[in-house]
Design an enzyme around this catalytic site. Structure first.
Site, PDB file in Angstrom:
ATOM      1  N   HIS A 148       0.808  -1.222   0.000  1.00 41.30           N
ATOM      2  CA  HIS A 148       0.000   0.000   0.000  1.00 41.30           C
ATOM      3  C   HIS A 148       0.840   1.270   0.000  1.00 41.30           C
ATOM      4  CE1 HIS A 148      -3.555  -2.527   1.679  1.00 41.30           C
ATOM      5  NE2 HIS A 148      -3.537  -2.518   0.352  1.00 41.30           N
ATOM      6  N   HIS A 196      -8.348  -7.943  -7.661  1.00 39.76           N
ATOM      7  CA  HIS A 196      -8.767  -8.742  -6.499  1.00 39.76           C
ATOM      8  C   HIS A 196      -8.948  -7.779  -5.333  1.00 39.76           C
ATOM      9  CE1 HIS A 196      -6.714 -11.579  -9.187  1.00 39.76           C
ATOM     10  NE2 HIS A 196      -7.426 -12.548  -8.623  1.00 39.76           N
ATOM     11  N   SER A 218      -6.884  -1.697  -0.816  1.00 39.53           N
ATOM     12  CA  SER A 218      -6.504  -0.927  -2.002  1.00 39.53           C
ATOM     13  C   SER A 218      -7.661  -0.114  -2.586  1.00 39.53           C
ATOM     14  CB  SER A 218      -5.883  -1.839  -3.062  1.00 39.53           C
ATOM     15  OG  SER A 218      -6.646  -3.013  -3.254  1.00 39.53           O
ATOM     16  N   GLU A 254     -14.205  -8.321  -7.557  1.00 38.60           N
ATOM     17  CA  GLU A 254     -14.181  -9.162  -6.358  1.00 38.60           C
ATOM     18  C   GLU A 254     -15.215 -10.269  -6.505  1.00 38.60           C
ATOM     19  OE1 GLU A 254     -13.399 -11.164  -3.284  1.00 38.60           O
ATOM     20  OE2 GLU A 254     -12.132  -9.411  -3.739  1.00 38.60           O
ATOM     21  N   ASP A 301     -14.479 -12.447 -12.432  1.00 40.10           N
ATOM     22  CA  ASP A 301     -13.068 -12.800 -12.403  1.00 40.10           C
ATOM     23  C   ASP A 301     -12.194 -11.616 -12.801  1.00 40.10           C
ATOM     24  OD1 ASP A 301     -10.855 -14.961 -12.479  1.00 40.10           O
ATOM     25  OD2 ASP A 301     -10.727 -14.023 -14.451  1.00 40.10           O
ATOM     26  N   GLY A 302     -11.268 -11.254 -11.946  1.00 37.89           N
ATOM     27  CA  GLY A 302     -10.441 -10.087 -12.201  1.00 37.89           C
ATOM     28  C   GLY A 302      -9.399 -10.290 -13.275  1.00 37.89           C
ATOM     29  N   ASP A 347      -3.605  -8.460  -7.034  1.00 42.11           N
ATOM     30  CA  ASP A 347      -3.312  -8.877  -5.660  1.00 42.11           C
ATOM     31  C   ASP A 347      -4.088 -10.158  -5.347  1.00 42.11           C
ATOM     32  OD1 ASP A 347      -2.822  -8.979  -2.955  1.00 42.11           O
ATOM     33  OD2 ASP A 347      -4.143  -7.315  -2.446  1.00 42.11           O
TER      34      ASP A 347
END
Length: 279
Positions: free
Chosen positions: A19, A42, A100, A118, A143-144, A164
């Site tokens: 971060h 994510h 994030s 997500e 799905d990211g 992530d």
């Protein structure tokens, strides 16, 4: 599997690295007036209460943000990180920690847009609630990995991607790098941040080799290890691959990693900051 909940780990030493670098990158993007897209593959819930049962069960934040929150004489890259978290806590005691998306919500401007992915049902609902009044954002329960590729190239040809994954499956190590390589082919000027846990060193070495053998250029690797590599279960360290980083980031990261070792680490802690692939 979808069993991973970042609430157990919010604010740990891995989040400190991830971060603080994300804030640095987003601040850098804001130096130009032209808008950009932020894509978070994510996202998690986006905001975490450190007094709830999840965070208290592990207490990981106490050895991460908890050790830095009241620290003085930090390098600028960590000062900006602490300042943002402090503002979310109204400059009082540490009770809230942003994921994030929470960080992006604070830093993105009117001309910028966020795409947040997500899959976990509960975290998706919390993320939707967080973003309810954030007009320049869109939350996807999908799905990211695929979602990232669908959003590229962004309309303004400026973009930051944070990938992530939970790495619940060992396939994520290969899949995450493969997706970044595919994304780079569609949008080679974007900045990509790929976070990874150090659980088994051979997985990280395979990721490095994937990048080196690809057409991706200008990649740096930052890694902080709280413990020495081990065959035992559990995360011993954390790292980031960053494609097209801000030009000063590699130099700044040395200050960041040195301070993390000093404030969070022990005699077994170590770090690496290197240019993995030249421009």
């Amino acid at each position: 599997m979808l069993s991973y909940r970042h609430a157990f780990h919010a604010g740990n030493f891995a989040d400190v690295l991830k971060h603080s670098v994300l804030i640095y990158v987003l601040d850098y993007m804001a130096r130009k007036d032209k808008g950009y897209s932020y894509i978070d593959t994510h996202s998690g819930a986006g905001m975490y209460a450190l007094q709830d049962d999840y965070a208290q069960k592990t207490g990981e934040y106490k050895d991460g943000i908890g050790k830095l929150y009241q620290s003085s004489d930090l390098p600028e890259i960590l000062n900006e990180y602490i300042s943002l978290i402090s503002s979310l806590n109204n400059n009082k005691s540490l009770e809230i920690y942003p994921g994030s998306p929470g960080i992006a919500k604070e830093l993105l401007r009117r001309q910028d847009f966020a795409h947040l992915f997500e899959l976990h049902k509960s975290d998706f609902e919390l993320l939707e609630e967080l973003c309810q009044r954030w007009k320049k954002s869109r939350v996807y329960k999908s799905d990211g990995y695929n979602g990232l590729l669908e959003q590229l190239p962004p309309p303004t040809r400026r973009g930051v991607v944070l990938m992530d994954p939970p790495f619940e499956l060992k396939e994520d190590y290969v899949k995450s790098v493969k997706t970044i390589i595919q994304a780079y082919r569609k949008f080679s000027t974007g900045t990509y941040l790929l976070w990874y846990p150090v659980v088994k060193r051979s997985y990280i070495e395979a990721m490095e080799e994937q990048f080196v053998s690809s057409n991706v250029r200008n990649v740096i690797q930052l890694e902080y290890c709280q413990k020495q590599d081990s065959d035992e279960y559990g995360m011993t360290g954390t790292g980031l691959f960053i494609v097209n980083p801000p030009w000063q980031l590699l130099g700044e990261s040395d200050n960041l990693l040195t301070t993390m070792k000093e404030k969070l680490g022990n005699k077994h802690s170590s770090y690496t900051a290197r240019q993995l692939i030249d421009e």
